[in-house]
Write an enzyme that holds these catalytic residues in place. Structure first.
Site, PDB file in Angstrom:
ATOM      1  N   CYS A 142      -4.437   1.657 -16.729  1.00 50.17           N
ATOM      2  CA  CYS A 142      -4.041   1.478 -15.335  1.00 50.17           C
ATOM      3  C   CYS A 142      -2.871   2.375 -14.975  1.00 50.17           C
ATOM      4  O   CYS A 142      -2.515   2.469 -13.796  1.00 50.17           O
ATOM      5  CB  CYS A 142      -3.707   0.022 -15.040  1.00 50.17           C
TER       6      CYS A 142
ATOM      7  N   GLU B 106      -6.521 -11.338 -27.647  1.00 45.71           N
ATOM      8  CA  GLU B 106      -5.697 -11.500 -26.448  1.00 45.71           C
ATOM      9  C   GLU B 106      -4.539 -12.447 -26.749  1.00 45.71           C
ATOM     10  O   GLU B 106      -4.720 -13.465 -27.418  1.00 45.71           O
ATOM     11  CB  GLU B 106      -6.525 -12.060 -25.285  1.00 45.71           C
TER      12      GLU B 106
ATOM     13  N   CYS C  86       0.838  -1.204   0.000  1.00 44.98           N
ATOM     14  CA  CYS C  86       0.000   0.000   0.000  1.00 44.98           C
ATOM     15  C   CYS C  86       0.871   1.251   0.000  1.00 44.98           C
ATOM     16  O   CYS C  86       1.970   1.257   0.553  1.00 44.98           O
ATOM     17  CB  CYS C  86      -0.923   0.027   1.223  1.00 44.98           C
TER      18      CYS C  86
END
Length: 366
Positions: free
Chosen positions: A347, A277, A81
């Site tokens: 992302c 993919e 984190c």
């Protein structure tokens, strides 16, 4: 200032949950701080003109600083984190600010236009507290629990729990695992947990709701799936709202994985979805899910090479590339084919901004 410590006043947030600062004629990237704070930091690494450091003392703190809920969070501890010392509201503002900054600095977007285009997501279902939202972990078996890696290190930190991960995942470590063995654990949408480790491969069930009904996957634990419990549904619904599809259209889903967004495009009722993919396991999982969907055409191929073989554009394309972004060659091919509409899922905001700059250069608009 010593070679190993320094006092800094922290500037803006940048990608990776760190703050920017300038001192000694160098650029500093500082973890565990908040913009505006005066802090003492310990240097963790130096590169050419750049210093990486962790906050070890807050001398003048931000009102947005909070007590981290996890005792394994902090300098030298678990690296999972970055922002547990920051209030949830400021975390959301920070992430929005990083996207805005990347669009302006790297994407060449006018700040006023970028401000108008960025909406703010206050919360995603199952994320209200900021804890227990994660459904997947990669970890190491240790004597009394699980081990996580220290940030940017191979060093393993022993923990008894991971507060951002669903409790059932943390409790799933098989007793048969010997200390030091790596494993992957995933919680399916049906509540069952699967664990992969040396010599043992598991599957989990995932499902989402589209306009045509529920779509279900049987996924090997190692196949990529969004780790946030509520995000697959949220992402699919959001992409469809942006795509504004029509029934007679053909769409491409590039970097499709197991076909999460393929399912939503097909569910929206378009005529044909080409799902591309390169990963073999993800492609195999997609075949199991879409074998009875005549409107879905699956392609096990590298996106770049598949695009080179195409001569006609679709009515729109969804791209969900890895962290590095689509890159010049994929973007260039989409441009040369004159794909009229692109829904980009990113992302990494810096990679997104670089790809947006290329698209804007040839006339695409946000």
């Amino acid at each position: 200032m010593s070679d190993s410590e320094a006092e800094l006043i922290l500037g803006r947030w940048v990608t990776g949950g760190v703050c920017l600062a300038h001192a000694e004629g160098q650029t500093w990237f500082v973890r565990f701080g908040i913009p505006g704070e005066r802090v003492r930091v310990a240097v963790t690494r130096r590169a050419r003109g750049v210093v990486f450091a962790d906050v070890i003392e807050v001398m003048s703190g931000s009102p947005e600083r909070t007590v981290p809920p996890c005792r394994y969070f902090g300098p030298g501890l678990c690296g999972g984190c970055d922002l547990q010392h920051v209030s949830l509201d400021e975390q959301r503002r920070a992430k929005r600010g990083v996207v805005l900054d990347c669009l302006v600095r790297l994407g060449g977007v006018d700040r006023e236009e970028a401000e108008a285009r960025i909406t703010e997501t206050l919360w995603i279902p199952s994320a209200e507290s900021g804890l227990r939202w994660r459904t997947r972990i990669n970890a190491v078996r240790v004597a009394d629990g699980i081990g996580m890696h220290r940030a940017r290190s191979h060093t393993v930190i022993e923990v008894t729990d991971c507060l951002i991960t669903d409790e059932s995942v943390c409790r799933s470590v098989p007793q048969a695992l010997m200390s030091g063995m790596e494993f992957r654990a995933a919680l399916g949408s049906d509540g069952a947990v699967g664990v992969d480790y040396a010599g043992h491969v598991s599957r989990v069930t995932e499902s989402v709701r589209t306009a045509r009904g529920t779509v279900t996957w049987s996924l090997p634990v190692g196949v990529f799936w969004q780790v946030h419990r509520g995000f697959p549904q949220f992402l699919g619904d959001t992409v469809i709202s942006l795509a504004n599809t029509m029934p007679e259209e053909t769409w491409w889903d590039l970097f499709a994985g197991a076909g999460l967004l393929t399912a939503f495009l097909d569910g929206a009722g378009v005529s044909r979805v080409h799902s591309v993919e390169s990963d073999a396991l993800a492609s195999k999982a997609a075949r199991r899910t879409f074998h009875d969907r005549p409107g879905v055409v699956l392609h096990h191929a590298e996106v770049e090479s598949w695009l080179e073989a195409q001569s006609r554009p679709p009515d729109g394309a969804v791209v969900d590339p890895p962290r590095r972004g689509c890159g010049t060659r994929v973007i260039g091919r989409l441009v040369s084919l004159r794909v009229p509409k692109i829904v980009y899922v990113a992302c990494d905001p810096a990679a997104l901004a670089r790809d947006i700059r290329e698209l804007r250069t040839v006339g695409y608009r946000l």
